[in-house]
Design a protein around this motif. Structure first.
Motif, short mmCIF file in Angstrom:
data_model
loop_
_atom_site.label_atom_id
_atom_site.label_comp_id
_atom_site.label_asym_id
_atom_site.label_seq_id
_atom_site.Cartn_x
_atom_site.Cartn_y
_atom_site.Cartn_z
N ASP A 226 58.73 2.28 -19.82
CA ASP A 226 57.88 2.79 -18.76
C ASP A 226 57.01 3.94 -19.24
O ASP A 226 55.82 4.05 -18.88
N GLU A 227 57.58 4.81 -20.07
CA GLU A 227 56.80 5.90 -20.65
C GLU A 227 55.73 5.35 -21.58
O GLU A 227 54.58 5.82 -21.59
N GLN A 228 56.10 4.36 -22.36
CA GLN A 228 55.16 3.77 -23.31
C GLN A 228 53.99 3.12 -22.60
O GLN A 228 52.83 3.26 -23.01
N GLU A 229 54.27 2.42 -21.52
CA GLU A 229 53.19 1.79 -20.74
C GLU A 229 52.21 2.83 -20.21
O GLU A 229 50.99 2.60 -20.20
N ASN A 230 52.73 3.96 -19.78
CA ASN A 230 51.87 5.02 -19.27
C ASN A 230 50.97 5.57 -20.37
O ASN A 230 49.77 5.79 -20.16
N PHE A 231 51.56 5.80 -21.55
CA PHE A 231 50.76 6.30 -22.67
C PHE A 231 49.69 5.29 -23.08
O PHE A 231 48.55 5.67 -23.37
N HIS A 232 50.05 4.01 -23.11
CA HIS A 232 49.06 3.00 -23.47
C HIS A 232 47.90 3.00 -22.47
O HIS A 232 46.73 2.91 -22.86
N ARG A 233 48.21 3.12 -21.21
CA ARG A 233 47.17 3.14 -20.18
C ARG A 233 46.20 4.30 -20.40
O ARG A 233 44.97 4.14 -20.37
N LEU A 234 46.76 5.48 -20.66
CA LEU A 234 45.94 6.67 -20.85
C LEU A 234 45.13 6.59 -22.16
O LEU A 234 43.93 6.91 -22.18
N LEU A 235 45.78 6.17 -23.23
CA LEU A 235 45.08 6.08 -24.52
C LEU A 235 43.98 5.03 -24.48
O LEU A 235 42.92 5.20 -25.11
N HIS A 236 44.20 3.95 -23.74
CA HIS A 236 43.15 2.94 -23.61
C HIS A 236 41.98 3.47 -22.79
O HIS A 236 40.83 3.08 -23.03
N ASN A 237 42.26 4.37 -21.84
CA ASN A 237 41.16 5.03 -21.14
C ASN A 237 40.29 5.81 -22.13
O ASN A 237 39.06 5.76 -22.06
N GLY A 238 40.94 6.53 -23.02
CA GLY A 238 40.21 7.28 -24.03
C GLY A 238 39.43 6.37 -24.96
O GLY A 238 38.26 6.63 -25.27
N LEU A 239 40.07 5.29 -25.39
CA LEU A 239 39.41 4.34 -26.29
C LEU A 239 38.15 3.77 -25.66
O LEU A 239 37.09 3.67 -26.30
N ALA A 240 38.24 3.42 -24.38
CA ALA A 240 37.08 2.86 -23.68
C ALA A 240 35.96 3.88 -23.54
O ALA A 240 34.78 3.50 -23.45
N ALA A 241 36.31 5.17 -23.53
CA ALA A 241 35.31 6.22 -23.37
C ALA A 241 34.79 6.76 -24.71
O ALA A 241 33.99 7.70 -24.71
N GLY A 242 35.24 6.19 -25.81
CA GLY A 242 34.78 6.63 -27.12
C GLY A 242 35.59 7.75 -27.73
O GLY A 242 35.20 8.31 -28.75
N VAL A 243 36.72 8.09 -27.11
CA VAL A 243 37.62 9.09 -27.67
C VAL A 243 38.60 8.38 -28.61
O VAL A 243 39.19 7.36 -28.25
#
Length: 337
Positions: free
Chosen positions: A115-132
């Motif tokens: 569950d923690e990993q899924e949350n991190f993936h969601r957040l990191l993918h937000n960054g990836l989509a924004a060019g971070v």
């Protein structure tokens, strides 16, 4: 024997009372700050933006920032309104998350709960989509875990590195993952990286610099100091050249959420008379103290004068800053509840 037992009980009671009193004061401080409308996540986002702007002005735009522990800033929410979130994305170049695959709860090879990993993936993918650039630092030694960590990072589009030592005090014997001789002039171009923050295991300053210079990483994240002396512009320039002549990036560590009593800015008098921006000791890391990072006095120590930490990093020619303890805003949000 009874006197000794009574003395022990008395000391224990006093200790509990002192701990309770200290905790009470922390809660009161947090409540006072809440009444003063401190928006902790917004203030951290603003600080990151100020550091980026300051560094970019000094380096004609050629300065990047990586927020370690900043994954919680990669979404708009009640604590970080959409406008502030979008402004942060314009300033943030990279975000590092630790132990996304292995090293959970400070234990080597321990996998992160799903569950923690899924949350991190969601957040990191937000960054990836924004060019971070999403960066992951795992801690494991088992060969199968190392392979899994790198495979998962590649699959998710993360820039990953696996450390066999949580102390981050040595160079790996093996070649970097995605080893290459190409020049790397921006964080987006990096194919691999190394974090080495504790150089005390090296026999000398020169031995330390030689080992780093001989490595083939695209990005080095290191401390701005060796011992009590900062690295010079010449030494940083030496590290910015890869063994085959290509350019690489060198970022300097800078804690923004904690003060460290082994840094040049630390004053011995603060032990008895702490300044208002100094909050509480971090029991997990000796010599580290959480700070009220939104206060001007602390930010003035970070940047704005020749003796400030960021100005020293800039004068030494580092390509960017690795901002640590960004996630301290969680501690304040928790207390404010």
């Amino acid at each position: 024997m009874r006197k000794r037992i009574n003395l022990v009980l008395l000391c224990a009671c006093l200790g509990i009372f002192a701990a309770g009193l200290y905790g009470y004061h922390n809660v009161v401080r947090a409540q006072n700050e809440e009444r003063e409308h401190v928006a902790y996540r917004q203030e951290m986002a603003k600080l990151i933006g100020s550091i980026k702007d300051y560094g970019s002005r000094a380096r004609s735009g050629n300065f990047f920032v990586i927020a370690n522990g900043g994954a919680g800033l990669l979404e708009a929410c009640e604590f970080l309104p959409e406008k502030d979130y979008r402004q942060l994305l314009e300033h943030l170049d990279g975000v590092m998350a630790e132990s996304v695959n292995y090293g959970w709860d400070m234990e080597m090879d321990n996998p992160m709960p799903e569950d923690e990993q899924e949350n991190f993936h969601r957040l990191l993918h937000n960054g990836l989509a924004a060019g971070v650039v999403p960066m992951v630092l795992d801690y494991c030694r088992e060969p199968a875990h190392v392979q899994t960590a790198y495979r998962e990072d590649r699959y998710n589009g993360y820039l990953g590195w696996v450390s066999a030592r949580r102390e981050l005090d040595r160079l790996p014997r093996e070649l970097p993952e995605n080893d290459n001789d190409f020049s790397c002039r921006s964080l987006q171009e990096a194919r691999n990286y190394l974090v080495l923050l504790n150089p005390e295991n090296f026999s000398s300053r020169e031995a330390y610099l030689q080992r780093l210079a001989a490595s083939n990483y695209d990005l080095l994240i290191i401390d701005a100091y060796y011992g009590d002396e900062p690295l010079t512009r010449q030494e940083v320039a030496r590290l910015q050249e890869k063994p085959m002549g290509g350019r690489r990036l060198v970022a300097a560590y800078m804690s923004v959420g904690e003060a460290e009593d082994y840094r040049p800015y630390w004053q011995a008098a603060w032990k008895d008379k702490p300044p208002g921006w100094l909050w509480e000791k971090n029991d997990d890391w000796e010599g580290n103290f959480r700070v009220r990072y939104w206060q001007k006095e602390w930010q003035d120590m970070l940047m704005g004068s020749p003796d400030s930490y960021l100005d020293m990093i800039l004068s030494a020619g580092f390509d960017g800053a690795f901002l640590d303890v960004v996630d301290v805003f969680y501690e304040f949000e928790h207390l404010a509840k």
